[in-house]
Design a protein around this motif. Structure first.
Motif, PDB file in Angstrom:
ATOM      1  N   UNK A   1       0.810  16.143  29.032  1.00  0.00           N
ATOM      2  CA  UNK A   1       2.178  15.758  28.582  1.00  0.00           C
ATOM      3  C   UNK A   1       2.508  14.101  28.562  1.00  0.00           C
ATOM      4  N   UNK A   2       2.001  13.479  29.396  1.00  0.00           N
ATOM      5  CA  UNK A   2       2.129  12.072  29.492  1.00  0.00           C
ATOM      6  C   UNK A   2       1.304  11.471  28.513  1.00  0.00           C
ATOM      7  N   UNK A   3       0.063  11.999  28.170  1.00  0.00           N
ATOM      8  CA  UNK A   3      -0.571  11.115  27.095  1.00  0.00           C
ATOM      9  C   UNK A   3      -0.130  11.506  25.809  1.00  0.00           C
ATOM     10  N   UNK A   6       2.800   9.030  25.299  1.00  0.00           N
ATOM     11  CA  UNK A   6       2.184   7.567  24.825  1.00  0.00           C
ATOM     12  C   UNK A   6       1.859   7.647  23.655  1.00  0.00           C
ATOM     13  N   UNK A   7       1.351   8.657  22.818  1.00  0.00           N
ATOM     14  CA  UNK A   7       0.826   8.574  21.420  1.00  0.00           C
ATOM     15  C   UNK A   7       2.271   8.474  20.680  1.00  0.00           C
ATOM     16  N   UNK A   8       3.408   9.147  21.053  1.00  0.00           N
ATOM     17  CA  UNK A   8       4.569   9.107  20.138  1.00  0.00           C
ATOM     18  C   UNK A   8       5.070   7.680  20.291  1.00  0.00           C
ATOM     19  N   UNK A   9       4.901   7.021  21.766  1.00  0.00           N
ATOM     20  CA  UNK A   9       5.675   5.826  22.068  1.00  0.00           C
ATOM     21  C   UNK A   9       4.774   4.722  21.271  1.00  0.00           C
ATOM     22  N   UNK A  54      11.128   8.137  26.418  1.00  0.00           N
ATOM     23  CA  UNK A  54       9.950   8.516  26.623  1.00  0.00           C
ATOM     24  C   UNK A  54       8.994   8.114  27.915  1.00  0.00           C
ATOM     25  N   UNK A  55       9.058   6.642  27.826  1.00  0.00           N
ATOM     26  CA  UNK A  55       8.787   5.880  29.010  1.00  0.00           C
ATOM     27  C   UNK A  55       9.309   6.296  30.506  1.00  0.00           C
ATOM     28  N   UNK A  56      10.373   6.454  30.466  1.00  0.00           N
ATOM     29  CA  UNK A  56      11.106   6.862  31.595  1.00  0.00           C
ATOM     30  C   UNK A  56      10.674   8.314  32.033  1.00  0.00           C
ATOM     31  N   UNK A  57      10.305   9.181  31.033  1.00  0.00           N
ATOM     32  CA  UNK A  57       9.995  10.489  31.523  1.00  0.00           C
ATOM     33  C   UNK A  57       8.495  10.289  32.142  1.00  0.00           C
ATOM     34  N   UNK A  58       7.702   9.427  31.409  1.00  0.00           N
ATOM     35  CA  UNK A  58       6.400   9.334  31.939  1.00  0.00           C
ATOM     36  C   UNK A  58       6.528   8.931  33.244  1.00  0.00           C
TER      37      UNK A  58
END
Length: 77
Positions: A1-3, A6-9, A54-58
């Protein structure tokens, strides 16, 4: 999920944030503060907010994987 996040970010940064920053800087230097300027600025703010979220969720998921953050008792996953 994190990867996947990161692609979206990365895509958001390269396809939305970076080009809009250059266009906004160019328009600001030219003194062009019209509706298109403010619309693009709004889009840039929304894209930036999405990236921060998204970065916070990661970060949260990374802390959980490292065992530094526990799950809530309410069943939060």
């Amino acid at each position: 999920m994190k990867a996947q996040r990161m692609k979206i970010v990365a895509a958001n940064g390269l396809l939305v944030l970076l080009p809009s920053a250059f266009v906004l800087a160019s328009w600001a230097n030219a003194g062009r503060f019209d509706g298109a300027f403010y619309a693009l600025q709004g889009l840039e703010l929304l894209a930036g907010a999405a990236n921060i979220t998204l970065l916070g969720l990661n970060m949260r998921d990374g802390l959980r994987l490292a065992g530094r953050l526990r799950l809530r008792a309410t069943g939060d996953k």
